[in-house]
Design a protein around this motif. Structure first.
Motif, short mmCIF file in Angstrom:
data_model
loop_
_atom_site.label_atom_id
_atom_site.label_comp_id
_atom_site.label_asym_id
_atom_site.label_seq_id
_atom_site.Cartn_x
_atom_site.Cartn_y
_atom_site.Cartn_z
N TYR A 1 0.84 -1.20 0.00
CA TYR A 1 0.00 0.00 0.00
C TYR A 1 0.88 1.26 0.00
O TYR A 1 0.64 2.19 -0.78
N VAL A 2 1.89 1.26 0.85
CA VAL A 2 2.80 2.43 0.93
C VAL A 2 3.52 2.62 -0.39
O VAL A 2 3.63 3.74 -0.90
N ARG A 3 4.03 1.54 -0.97
CA ARG A 3 4.75 1.66 -2.25
C ARG A 3 3.83 2.15 -3.36
O ARG A 3 4.26 2.91 -4.24
N THR A 4 2.58 1.74 -3.32
CA THR A 4 1.61 2.20 -4.32
C THR A 4 1.39 3.70 -4.22
O THR A 4 1.38 4.41 -5.23
N ALA B 1 -2.08 0.89 12.42
CA ALA B 1 -0.93 0.71 11.53
C ALA B 1 -0.88 1.83 10.49
O ALA B 1 0.18 2.36 10.18
N LEU B 2 -2.05 2.20 9.94
CA LEU B 2 -2.09 3.29 8.97
C LEU B 2 -1.64 4.60 9.61
O LEU B 2 -0.93 5.40 8.99
N LEU B 3 -2.03 4.80 10.86
CA LEU B 3 -1.65 6.03 11.56
C LEU B 3 -0.15 6.08 11.80
O LEU B 3 0.47 7.15 11.71
N SER B 4 0.46 4.94 12.07
CA SER B 4 1.92 4.92 12.28
C SER B 4 2.67 5.12 10.96
O SER B 4 3.73 5.74 10.94
N LEU B 5 2.09 4.63 9.86
CA LEU B 5 2.73 4.79 8.55
C LEU B 5 2.53 6.20 7.99
O LEU B 5 3.40 6.74 7.30
N PHE B 6 1.36 6.78 8.29
CA PHE B 6 1.01 8.11 7.78
C PHE B 6 0.59 9.00 8.94
O PHE B 6 -0.60 9.26 9.14
N PRO B 7 1.56 9.47 9.74
CA PRO B 7 1.22 10.23 10.95
C PRO B 7 0.50 11.54 10.69
O PRO B 7 -0.12 12.09 11.60
N GLU B 8 0.55 12.05 9.45
CA GLU B 8 -0.15 13.29 9.14
C GLU B 8 -1.54 13.04 8.56
O GLU B 8 -2.25 13.99 8.20
N ALA B 9 -1.93 11.77 8.47
CA ALA B 9 -3.23 11.44 7.88
C ALA B 9 -4.37 12.01 8.71
O ALA B 9 -4.27 12.15 9.93
#
Length: 202
Positions: A8-11, A39-47
């Motif tokens: 997902y991150v690479r996409t 997990a999404l929040l840790s990968l994208f903390p500005e989300a």
């Protein structure tokens, strides 16, 4: 889950690269993916998370019929013929609903949430979207505002894609209390914005 999130991150990185250097906002619709939100929040903390809530009696009536119709059309099996299905499905949705409340209260920072009533989306979609845009600090272009102005009329005239009976599901007390809190505020953006905390229009 980790492998899926890595892909997902690479996409998203590829999308950003293809769009060039201009800032890109990526909107993802996550349906009952509550377990992945930390997990999404840790990968994208500005989300930012737009949380749209609907009373349990409404979403369970619609979703139960949709799941039954979808499963039957794809597999030829009517879930209602399975003696365990109703209880299992109800239990899963109760867990998901409790998890959503817990995420909003304890996990997702308030500054990263925009809480929206589905009732407002149905009754006044232009107002609901405009307030969400304002809470997120996004500009509302005239063309899109005009589109929203006509959306309510089309919404009132459209026919439902499928019929369903009204249910009275039990075990959603905590979730329904959370929904009532948001409904009473109409739209409750909890994002701290330029002029301070935004509330429902006066």
């Amino acid at each position: 889950q980790k492998r899926m999130l890595d892909v997902y991150v690479r996409t998203l990185q590829k999308v950003q690269f293809l769009r060039g250097e201009a800032p890109v906002l990526y909107l993802s619709k996550e349906v009952t993916s509550h377990k992945r939100i930390p997990a999404l929040l840790s990968l994208f903390p500005e989300a930012r998370f737009i949380v749209i809530v609907r009373p349990a009696r409404d979403f369970m009536s619609s979703l139960t019929a949709l799941m039954r119709m979808s499963t039957k059309s794809k597999t030829g099996i009517d879930p209602d013929d399975l003696p365990w299905w109703q209880d299992e499905f109800m239990s899963r949705m109760q867990d998901d609903s409790r998890r959503l409340v817990q995420l909003c209260q304890d996990v997702i920072p308030l500054s990263h949430q925009v809480r929206v009533s589905s009732n407002l989306f149905v009754s006044d979609p232009a107002r609901a979207v405009a307030m969400a845009y304002e809470a997120l600090g996004l500009p509302m272009h005239d063309e899109f505002a005009e589109h929203l102005a006509h959306l309510k009329k089309r919404q009132e005239q459209r026919q439902r894609g499928y019929d369903y009976s009204a249910l009275s599901p039990q075990g959603f007390d905590e979730y329904d209390a959370f929904v009532r809190e948001i409904d009473e505020a109409a739209v409750e953006p909890v994002v701290e914005h330029a002029g301070g905390r935004l509330g429902s229009p006066g």
